[in-house]
Design an enzyme around this catalytic site. Structure first.
Site, short mmCIF file in Angstrom:
data_model
loop_
_atom_site.label_atom_id
_atom_site.label_comp_id
_atom_site.label_asym_id
_atom_site.label_seq_id
_atom_site.Cartn_x
_atom_site.Cartn_y
_atom_site.Cartn_z
N GLU A 1 -39.69 -19.17 -31.57
CA GLU A 1 -40.07 -18.20 -30.53
C GLU A 1 -39.88 -16.75 -30.96
OE1 GLU A 1 -39.84 -19.23 -26.27
OE2 GLU A 1 -38.03 -18.01 -26.32
N LYS B 1 -38.81 -13.44 -29.24
CA LYS B 1 -38.08 -13.11 -28.01
C LYS B 1 -37.18 -11.90 -28.27
CE LYS B 1 -34.84 -15.73 -25.03
NZ LYS B 1 -34.08 -17.00 -24.94
N LYS C 1 -45.72 -17.88 -23.67
CA LYS C 1 -44.51 -18.17 -22.89
C LYS C 1 -44.47 -17.17 -21.75
CE LYS C 1 -40.93 -20.92 -22.98
NZ LYS C 1 -39.60 -20.39 -22.94
N GLU D 1 -42.53 -27.54 -18.05
CA GLU D 1 -41.08 -27.41 -18.21
C GLU D 1 -40.33 -27.82 -16.94
OE1 GLU D 1 -39.45 -23.70 -19.96
OE2 GLU D 1 -38.38 -23.53 -18.06
N ASN E 1 -35.66 -27.92 -20.16
CA ASN E 1 -34.94 -26.68 -20.49
C ASN E 1 -33.44 -26.91 -20.30
OD1 ASN E 1 -33.99 -24.03 -20.82
ND2 ASN E 1 -35.97 -23.23 -20.17
N GLU F 1 -35.79 -27.61 -24.96
CA GLU F 1 -35.89 -26.14 -25.00
C GLU F 1 -34.55 -25.49 -24.71
OE1 GLU F 1 -40.08 -26.48 -22.46
OE2 GLU F 1 -38.66 -24.90 -22.01
N SER F 2 -34.25 -24.44 -25.44
CA SER F 2 -33.11 -23.53 -25.20
C SER F 2 -31.77 -24.07 -25.74
CB SER F 2 -32.91 -23.22 -23.72
OG SER F 2 -34.06 -22.66 -23.16
O1 LIG Z 1 -33.59 -17.07 -22.03
C1 LIG Z 1 -33.28 -16.75 -20.87
O2 LIG Z 1 -32.26 -16.09 -20.60
C2 LIG Z 1 -34.13 -17.18 -19.71
C3 LIG Z 1 -33.76 -16.82 -18.43
C4 LIG Z 1 -34.56 -17.16 -17.35
C5 LIG Z 1 -35.73 -17.86 -17.54
C6 LIG Z 1 -36.12 -18.23 -18.81
C7 LIG Z 1 -35.33 -17.88 -19.90
N1 LIG Z 1 -35.70 -18.21 -21.20
C8 LIG Z 1 -36.98 -18.70 -21.56
C9 LIG Z 1 -36.87 -19.84 -22.49
O3 LIG Z 1 -37.28 -20.89 -22.12
C10 LIG Z 1 -36.22 -19.64 -23.83
O4 LIG Z 1 -36.60 -18.39 -24.33
C11 LIG Z 1 -36.57 -20.69 -24.88
O5 LIG Z 1 -36.35 -21.98 -24.41
C12 LIG Z 1 -35.72 -20.47 -26.15
O6 LIG Z 1 -34.35 -20.50 -25.81
P1 LIG Z 1 -33.22 -20.03 -26.84
O7 LIG Z 1 -33.41 -20.80 -28.10
O8 LIG Z 1 -31.94 -20.36 -26.17
O9 LIG Z 1 -33.41 -18.58 -27.06
#
Ligand SMILES: O=C(O)c1ccccc1NCC(=O)[C@H](O)[C@H](O)COP(=O)(O)O
Length: 260
Positions: free
Chosen positions: A54, A56, A116, A165, A186, A216-217
């Site tokens: 991603e 970001k 996204k 998601e 997520n 995800e995340s």
């Molecule tokens: O990332 C956040 O804080 C967030 C808060 C509220 C809604 C969505 C959010 N993130 C979007 C995503 O889904 C993430 O950017 C993506 O899954 C990647 O996550 P990471 O690897 O933890 O940066």
């Protein structure tokens, strides 16, 4: 009000304004509108790593992650690393992204690109297509079943893949339908911003096998991926872990090298 409610409220105003500035006919005339899309779901089915990397800059949970990079370098770096696809955050207010980021990523690599975004209107799907996306994200927490059906069928009509998601069982049961390609779980709790791979693990058994599963995340090491694979996950969306470094492409290269 939770963060998704806040984002969605702002998004409704933003989309109303955007629609008044750029008519749909103009989006449909974009040269990118006719381009042949690249399927992320096909890539994930045949990939050894399953990494979706991603772009970001910041997020509600982390404020600034990295403001010092350019999208072109990040996109090329991810492509050289051999990721399956790239996710580009296009929300400005909360994530510091834009549709220009998507356009720049499109001009810089041949990866399938995920827009996204917090999609609440078909207009944003037309924008995605007109700016070079191959995939859209639909978030069950902010959409009704009827909206998920309408938006996913609309996206499929434009040859875009659809990633849906969810955060919990209720959202999953509400959403399952044939017009989705991938089901993403997520791991981030949007009330506390805590991340737990247990969310992906616990929901895996109720995701029908017809869908490619994406976690995800909060994925910050290869052990997480090794833990999730036995639960059937073929896709792993990673943002911060790569973006917090000076060279996300190099980080993705090292990550994939140690994974394979
Ligand atoms: O990332 C956040 O804080 C967030 C808060 C509220 C809604 C969505 C959010 N993130 C979007 C995503 O889904 C993430 O950017 C993506 O899954 C990647 O996550 P990471 O690897 O933890 O940066």
């Amino acid at each position: 009000m939770n963060i998704l409610d806040k984002i969605t409220l702002d998004k409704r105003n933003e989309v109303t304004l955007r629609k008044s500035l750029i008519p749909t006919s103009q989006l449909e005339q974009s040269v990118l509108f006719e381009r042949q899309t690249i399927s992320l779901v096909n890539n994930l089915r045949h990939s050894k790593s399953g990494i979706i990397a991603e772009h970001k800059r910041r997020s509600p949970s982390k404020s600034v992650i990295n403001n010092g990079l350019n999208v072109q370098d990040v996109a090329k770096g991810y492509e050289d690393a051999g990721v399956c696809g790239m996710s580009v955050l296009t929300d400005g207010k909360y994530f510091g992204g834009s549709l220009d980021d998507l356009l720049t990523a499109r001009a810089s690599c041949n990866l399938p690109l995920l827009r996204k975004e917090f999609i609440i209107d078909e207009y944003q799907i037309l924008e995605a297509k007109a700016h070079g996306a191959d995939v859209i994200l639909l978030i069950a927490a902010i959409l009704s079943r009827d909206e998920i059906k309408l938006f996913s069928e609309f996206a499929k009509g434009l040859n875009l893949d659809v990633l849906l998601e969810v955060h919990n069982e209720e959202e999953l049961y509400k959403s399952v339908m044939p017009s989705l390609d991938m089901l993403g779980v997520n791991n981030r709790n949007l009330k506390t911003f805590e991340v737990s791979l247990e969310t992906s693990k616990s929901l895996s058994s109720i995701i029908p096998d017809d869908f490619v599963k994406v976690s995800e995340s909060g994925i910050s090491n290869i052990e997480a991926i090794k833990e999730l694979r036995p639960y059937g996950y073929q896709g792993f969306l990673i943002g911060e872990n790569f973006m917090k470094t000076d060279n996300p492409g190099e980080s993705a290269t090292e990550f994939i090298k140690s994974l394979l």
